[in-house]
Design an enzyme around this catalytic site. Structure first.
Site, PDB file in Angstrom:
ATOM      1  N   GLY A 131      62.210 120.784 104.496  1.00 55.81           N
ATOM      2  CA  GLY A 131      61.801 121.975 103.769  1.00 55.81           C
ATOM      3  C   GLY A 131      62.529 122.111 102.449  1.00 55.81           C
ATOM      4  O   GLY A 131      62.293 123.054 101.702  1.00 55.81           O
ATOM      5  N   CYS A 132      63.423 121.176 102.149  1.00 55.51           N
ATOM      6  CA  CYS A 132      64.156 121.187 100.890  1.00 55.51           C
ATOM      7  C   CYS A 132      63.645 120.051 100.016  1.00 55.51           C
ATOM      8  O   CYS A 132      63.433 118.953 100.498  1.00 55.51           O
ATOM      9  CB  CYS A 132      65.651 120.971 101.125  1.00 55.51           C
ATOM     10  SG  CYS A 132      66.432 122.280 102.043  1.00 55.51           S
ATOM     11  N   GLN A 133      63.486 120.329  98.724  1.00 60.25           N
ATOM     12  CA  GLN A 133      63.111 119.269  97.799  1.00 60.25           C
ATOM     13  C   GLN A 133      64.300 118.328  97.593  1.00 60.25           C
ATOM     14  O   GLN A 133      64.149 117.124  97.552  1.00 60.25           O
ATOM     15  CB  GLN A 133      62.673 119.871  96.465  1.00 60.25           C
ATOM     16  CG  GLN A 133      62.171 118.839  95.483  1.00 60.25           C
ATOM     17  CD  GLN A 133      61.638 119.476  94.221  1.00 60.25           C
ATOM     18  OE1 GLN A 133      61.819 120.660  93.969  1.00 60.25           O
ATOM     19  NE2 GLN A 133      60.980 118.682  93.411  1.00 60.25           N
ATOM     20  N   SER A 134      65.489 118.887  97.495  1.00 59.23           N
ATOM     21  CA  SER A 134      66.712 118.096  97.401  1.00 59.23           C
ATOM     22  C   SER A 134      67.048 117.566  98.790  1.00 59.23           C
ATOM     23  O   SER A 134      66.566 118.076  99.790  1.00 59.23           O
ATOM     24  CB  SER A 134      67.878 118.956  96.922  1.00 59.23           C
ATOM     25  OG  SER A 134      67.576 119.564  95.706  1.00 59.23           O
TER      26      SER A 134
END
Length: 146
Positions: A59-62
């Site tokens: 759920g994190c782009q990073s």
């Protein structure tokens, strides 16, 4: 688990108040972002062997990795990110929630996010990632609490 500086304050509520006080010192958001980056650099070392898909926060782009330990009486979280600003967001979340009981975690809404104006100054992808991080912490506390 690696050595953790958390909790810094006796309660999650006091941690949120301290965060609000610290961010109030800065006049504009460029200074606040720099402070966030500086906080991220204070995260304890995160072992490379923990940087696996098993520990990756979705759920994190990073890239963000998080490893919980403990039980309902005290949950600790170790985490790291490949992004400077996201590392700062991780630091704030751990400051509020790591080293606390499952009950305290579940009873504590992340009011610091709106309190310091962070909600209005994060990109949608960072907001989604922060929601995933907070959701993971909450879900871990829920499972520990039974």
């Amino acid at each position: 688990m690696t050595d953790t500086p958390f909790p810094l304050e006796p309660t999650a509520a006091e941690a949120q108040a301290a965060i609000a006080d610290e961010f109030a010192f800065f006049g504009d958001w460029s200074e606040r972002y720099q402070y966030l980056i500086d906080l991220g650099r204070k995260l304890p070392p995160f072992p490379d062997e923990w940087k696996t898909e098993q520990h990756r926060l979705l759920g994190c782009q990073s890239l963000v990795w998080i490893v919980p330990s403990g039980d309902a009486s005290k949950l600790d979280f170790a985490a790291a990110s490949d992004s400077a600003i996201v590392s700062g967001l991780v630091y704030l979340a751990l400051r509020v929630y790591s080293g606390r009981s499952a009950q305290e975690i579940l009873a504590t809404e992340p009011d610091y996010i709106t309190g310091i104006g962070l909600a209005k100054h994060l990109s949608p992808t960072r907001s989604n990632g922060l929601a995933s991080l907070l959701g993971f912490i909450r879900d871990t506390a829920q499972r520990a609490a039974g």
